[in-house]
Design an enzyme around this catalytic site. Structure first.
Site, PDB file in Angstrom:
ATOM      1  CE  LYS A  43      15.988 -10.801   9.565  1.00 38.64           C
ATOM      2  NZ  LYS A  43      17.338 -10.595  10.110  1.00 38.64           N
ATOM      3  N   GLY A  53       0.777  -1.235   0.000  1.00 39.99           N
ATOM      4  CA  GLY A  53       0.000   0.000   0.000  1.00 39.99           C
ATOM      5  C   GLY A  53       0.799   1.271   0.000  1.00 39.99           C
ATOM      6  CB  SER A  59      19.992 -12.401   9.154  1.00 33.82           C
ATOM      7  OG  SER A  59      19.864 -11.030   8.881  1.00 33.82           O
TER       8      SER A  59
END
Length: 815
Positions: free
Chosen positions: A764, A403, A721
Site C-alpha cells: 500500500k 522475481g 481495509s
C-alpha cells in the site's frame, strides 16, 4: 426343318432343335459337306450378362451361380441339347442392374457347359464353362423366362490368309509375352494352361488368350472381342501387350526397391545376431539379460543404499535373471531396476556457503529487494552454522513479475546446488506427487523422484511454482500429498508409489512460490517460512530496466549495444505510462517491443544507433496504457489504500445523499463490493449515526438515504481495509466539508470506533508513492509493518498512526 417356335415361351429343346444342319440334300452314300459354325450353334441364345471383364473364346473357367436370375439362366442352358448360353458384357456401373438389355454390348461369347453340379434347394450351380466362339446380338427376344436373343455367330478363319502375313504378328506377340514372363511368374501358369489345350500356331486362339490375360480395361478388351479380322485383332492385342509389359517392368522395379530395403534390414539383423554369437564365444560380450544385470551391479558400486533399498534391488535382480527377455514382465522389472539404480542413494553435493559470494550473486541478479536478500542471507548463515541447509521450506510470496523464480535460481547459485523447477499450478492428480503404482501401463515415479534422478544428487534445490493454484479432483488432493513431502519430520522416509521404497528427502531445500497466501491450505502453509516480495517502486524498476532488461532484450532481438539507446527519461515514461504493475514483466515486454521495432528500422536503412527519448516513446509503443488521472476531490470523496494479488492499489470512495421517500435511514452500496467490504460500510454508517455529531457532523445529512460508491465497478473488491476510508467519506458528507490536501488511509473500523490492523502495508505504501501521495493514515497496530518497509520507500512520507477513529477525523478535518 422343324417347325418355327410357338408364340408361347419355348422350351430349351425347341429353341435349339431347328438350328442343326441336316443331310436331306445329300445323295445316298455321299459324304456330307463341312459344317459351318452357324449350322452347329443355335441362332437363339439365353444370355448371361457380366459386369466385369468380357469372356473370350477358348477360355476355360469355373463359374459359381447363386440365386435369380442367374440360376434360371444356367438351368435353361443345362436343359438345352447343346448345353450352351451366351456370356455378354454389360455397361452397367457398380451397383446398377446388369440384366438390362439396353446396357448390353452387341458382341459376346458362346459358352458350352462341360461339367455342372446343381443344388436345387439353395438355387446354386457350380459349373465348368468353355468359350466356343463370338456372337453378335441381332434382336432381344421378348417373352417369359430368362433373357434371350436372336444372334449371329462369327467365326474367324485364317485359312484364306497368307501364313507369311500372319507370322510376324504371331512372333511379335510371342516375343512380347516372353518378355512379360521374365518379370512376372504369375503369367507362366496361364501360359501352361493355354498350351495344354492349344498352341501358338493358332493365331485366333493366341490373340484371344493374350488379350484375356492382360490387365486392360473392359472397354479395351471388349473392343478386341468385337474385332473380327485377325490382323486387326492382333494389332490391338499387340498394343495392349506392350502396355502390359511397361506395367510389369514398373512393378518389378518397385518390388526390387522394396526387396532391397527389406533384404538389407534382414542382412543387418542376421549379421548382428552372428556378431553376438561370435562375441559370446570369444567372451567379448554377453546376452541382453547378463548385460542388464552387470550394468545394474556396476551402478550399485558407487551408491550408499539403505537396507530396504538393497534388499529390494537384489530381489528384483534375482527375478530378472530367470525371466525371458521377450516377456512383458522382463521389461517392467528392468525399468523398475533402472529407476532404483539411477537414483543418487547417498550422493550429496557439497554446499559452498560463502555469505560474501552469496550477497554478490543476489546483487548481480536482482536490483532492489534488499529486505528479501537480507532474509535469504540470514537463512544461509544459519545453515552454515548448523552445518546443513536442508530440511527447510521457503515460501516466496508476491505479485507476478517481481522475481520469485529468479530469486530461487540465485539461491541455488549462491549455495552451489543443482536446481530443479516444476509448476504445481492446476495439478489435480496425486500421482504427480507420489507416483503411479507399477500395476498401471506407463507408470512413472512422481515429480520429486524425477527431480532427484535428473539432478543426480540427493540434496538439490527443488522449486515448486504456483503452490497457491494447486487443484483437487476425484484423482486425489495434491496439496495433501505435499504435506508429507514438505514436512521435515516426515520426508526422511518419503514413500513413492512407484518405487515402493523409502527415499530420504530431508536434505532437499524446497523453495515454493505463490501470488497470495489465502488459497494455500493452512496445514501446508504452517510448514513454510514465508518471505514476501512486495513489488518495485519506479526507481527500482528504472535500475532493473537499465541493468537487466535492456541488455537481455538487445541480445534476444539480435541487436548490439551500439544499435539501440534508450534514454532514462524514456524509461520513466514507459514505467509511468505503460508498466505500473508491481512487477517488471510488462516493462520487459514494452522494452522488447522497442527492440523489435528498432530491428525493423535498422533493416530499413535507419541510421544507427536508434535513439529512444521521451518524445519517441509514443511512436514505438502507441498511446499510454495509463493516463495521469486528476485525483478526485470534493465533499464525500476520500482516497483509500488496498492490497491485491497484483500489488498495492489506491481507490477513491464517494458518498452522496439521495432523496428517500420512506424517510428511513438506508445506505446503498455499489462498485462490485464483497461481503466483508459491505459489512465495513454498514459499520461505518452505524458508527456515524451514533457518534457523528461528536465529530462535527450533522446527523440529518445521512439520516435519509445515502449512496456510497467505489469507482471502477467492473473490478471486484473486498476486505476490511477500507473501513476508515468509508467512514471518512460519510463524515465529509455529514460535515459538508471537502479535504483540501492529498492523503490516503487504510484500516478496519469497529462499531465503537476502534481502528484495527490490516495487512499489505508495504504494497500500500508503494502504491501511494507510485501515484504521488505522501501523507498516510495507518492503524497504530501497523507500526511494526511500516518499520519493515525499506527506508528508500518510506522517504518523504508523513505517516499518522491512529488507534481510534476520532484521531482520524482530527487529522483529516483539523478538529
Amino acid at each position: 426343318m422343324a417347325d418355327k417356335p410357338a408364340k408361347k415361351a419355348p422350351t430349351p429343346a425347341e429353341v435349339v432343335g431347328d438350328n442343326h444342319g441336316t443331310a436331306d440334300d445329300t445323295s445316298a452314300g455321299a459324304a456330307p459337306p463341312p459344317a459351318r459354325i452357324g449350322e452347329l450353334l443355335p441362332s437363339e441364345l439365353v444370355l448371361y450378362p457380366l459386369g466385369g471383364r468380357p469372356f473370350f473364346p477358348g477360355m476355360l473357367t469355373p463359374i459359381q451361380v447363386e440365386g435369380s436370375p442367374y440360376y434360371e439362366t444356367v438351368r435353361w442352358a443345362l436343359d438345352s441339347p447343346g448345353k450352351m448360353f451366351g456370356i455378354i458384357l454389360s455397361r452397367a456401373e457398380e451397383g446398377q442392374e446388369v440384366y438390362n438389355p439396353e446396357k448390353l454390348f452387341r458382341f459376346g461369347t458362346v459358352v458350352r457347359i462341360l461339367e455342372a453340379a446343381v443344388n436345387e434347394s439353395e438355387k446354386q450351380v457350380k459349373l465348368l464353362a468353355e468359350g466356343i466362339s463370338r456372337f453378335e446380338v441381332r434382336e432381344i427376344v421378348a417373352g417369359d423366362g430368362p433373357l434371350r436373343a436372336q444372334v449371329i455367330h462369327h467365326s474367324t478363319t485364317t485359312e484364306a490368309l497368307d501364313q507369311d502375313t500372319l507370322k510376324p504378328y504371331t512372333m511379335a506377340v510371342i516375343n512380347t509375352l516372353k518378355e512379360i514372363l521374365k518379370y512376372d511368374s504369375l503369367y507362366q501358369e496361364q501360359v501352361k494352361m493355354f498350351l495344354s489345350r492349344h498352341n501358338f500356331s493358332e493365331p485366333n486362339r493366341l490373340a484371344d488368350f493374350v488379350a484375356s490375360m492382360t490387365s486392360s480395361s473392359r472397354e479395351e478388351l471388349q473392343e478386341v472381342l468385337e474385332t473380327l479380322p485377325i490382323i486387326a485383332r492382333m494389332e490391338k492385342v499387340l498394343s495392349l501387350l506392350k502396355k502390359e509389359l511397361e506395367i510389369v517392368k514398373l512393378q518389378d522395379k518397385i518390388s526390387k526397391q522394396v526387396e532391397e530395403g527389406i533384404s538389407d534390414s534382414q542382412r543387418h539383423f542376421f549379421l548382428r545376431e552372428q556378431l553376438k554369437e561370435i562375441q559370446k564365444e570369444l567372451g567379448i560380450t554377453k546376452d541382453d539379460r547378463t548385460a542388464d544385470l552387470e550394468r545394474f551391479r556396476k551402478r550399485l558400486e558407487t551408491l550408499t543404499l539403505s537396507e530396504e533399498a538393497r534388499t529390494r534391488i537384489h530381489e528384483e535382480m534375482d527375478k530378472l535373471s530367470v525371466l525371458e527377455t521377450s516377456s512383458s514382465e522382463y521389461g517392467v522389472t528392468r525399468n523398475y531396476l533402472d529407476w532404483l539404480t539411477l537414483l543418487p542413494w547417498g550422493v550429496h553435493s557439497k554446499d559452498k556457503v560463502d555469505l560474501k559470494r552469496a550477497r554478490r550473486i543476489l546483487d548481480d541478479d536482482h536490483d532492489g529487494l534488499e529486505d528479501v536478500k537480507e532474509r535469504i542471507l540470514e537463512f544461509l548463515a544459519v545453515g552454515k552454522l548448523r552445518g546443513e541447509i536442508g530440511g527447510s521450506i521457503i515460501l516466496l510470496v508476491g505479485p507476478p513479475g517481481v522475481g520469485k523464480t529468479s530469486v530461487g535460481r540465485s539461491v541455488a547459485r549462491s549455495v552451489g546446488r543443482k536446481f530443479y523447477r516444476f509448476s504445481v499450478g492446476g495439478m489435480r492428480d496425486e500421482a504427480e506427487i507420489k507416483g503411479h503404482r507399477r500395476t498401471y501401463v506407463g507408470a512413472m515415479p512422481g515429480k520429486f523422484i524425477q527431480a532427484i534422478r535428473h539432478t543426480k544428487v540427493a540434496n538439490p534445490i527443488i522449486m515448486l511454482d504456483e503452490v497457491d493454484k494447486i487443484g483437487a479432483s476425484y484423482q486425489g488432493d495434491p496439496a495433501s500429498a505435499l504435506l508429507e513431502v514438505l514436512d521435515p519430520e516426515q520426508n526422511t522416509e518419503f514413500l513413492d508409489h512407484y518405487l515402493d521404497v523409502r527415499f530420504d528427502l530431508s536434505k532437499v531445500l524446497f523453495i515454493c512460490t505463490a501470488n497470495q497466501q489465502d488459497t494455500i491450505p493452512r496445514p501446508l502453509l504452517d510448514r513454510m517460512e514465508v518471505i514476501r516480495l512486495s513489488g518495485y517502486i519506479a526507481e527500482e524498476k528504472l535500475r532493473i530496466a537499465r541493468n537487466h532488461l535492456i541488455p537481455k532484450q538487445i541480445v534476444k532481438n539480435g541487436l548490439t549495444r551500439d544499435d539501440l539507446r534508450v534514454a532514462t527519461d524514456a524509461l520513466r515514461v514507459i514505467i509511468d505510462g505503460y508498466a505500473r504493475e508491481a512487477g517488471v514483466r510488462r516493462l520487459e515486454q514494452k522494452i522488447g517491443a522497442i527492440a523489435r521495432k528498432s530491428a525493423v528500422r535498422i533493416l530499413d536503412g535507419a541510421e544507427k544507433p536508434i535513439r529512444v527519448g521521451r518524445q519517441e516513446v509514443e511512436s514505438f509503443l502507441g498511446k499510454p496504457d495509463f493516463r495521469d488521472e486528476k485525483p478526485l476531490s470534493g465533499i464525500g470523496i476520500i482516497t483509500g489504500l488496498a492490497w491485491t494479488a497484483m500489488g498495492g492499489a489506491t481507490l477513491d470512495v464517494e458518498a452522496v445523499r439521495v432523496r428517500s421517500d420512506s424517510g428511513k435511514a438506508h445506505i446503498t452500496l455499489t462498485g462490485s463490493l464483497g461481503d466483508v467490504m459491505k459489512e465495513s460500510a454498514q459499520i461505518a454508517y452505524s458508527y456515524l449515526l451514533s457518534h457523528g455529531d461528536k465529530l462535527g457532523g450533522e446527523i440529518a445529512n445521512i439520516e435519509g438515504s445515502v449512496h456510497l460508491h467505489v469507482p471502477e465497478g467492473a473490478t471486484p473488491k473486498d476486505g476490511p481495509s477500507a473501513g476508515i476510508t468509508m467512514t471518512t467519506a460519510l463524515l465529509s458528507l455529514m460535515r459538508q466539508e471537502a479535504i483540501a490536501r492529498r492523503l490516503a488511509m487504510t484500516g478496519e473500523i469497529t462499531l465503537t470506533g476502534q481502528v484495527l490492523a490490516v495487512g499489505g502495508i508495504r504494497e500500500k505504501v508503494i502504491a501511494a508513492r507510485r501515484v504521488g501521495i505522501r501523507e498516510l493514515i495507518l492503524p497504530d497496530a501497523c507500526r511494526k509493518d511500516y518499520g519493515e518497509v525499506p527506508d528508500h520507500i518510506r522517504e518523504g512520507f508523513t505517516v499518522h498512526f491512529v488507534k481510534k477513529y476520532p484521531e482520524v477525523a482530527k487529522i483529516v478535518f483539523g478538529k
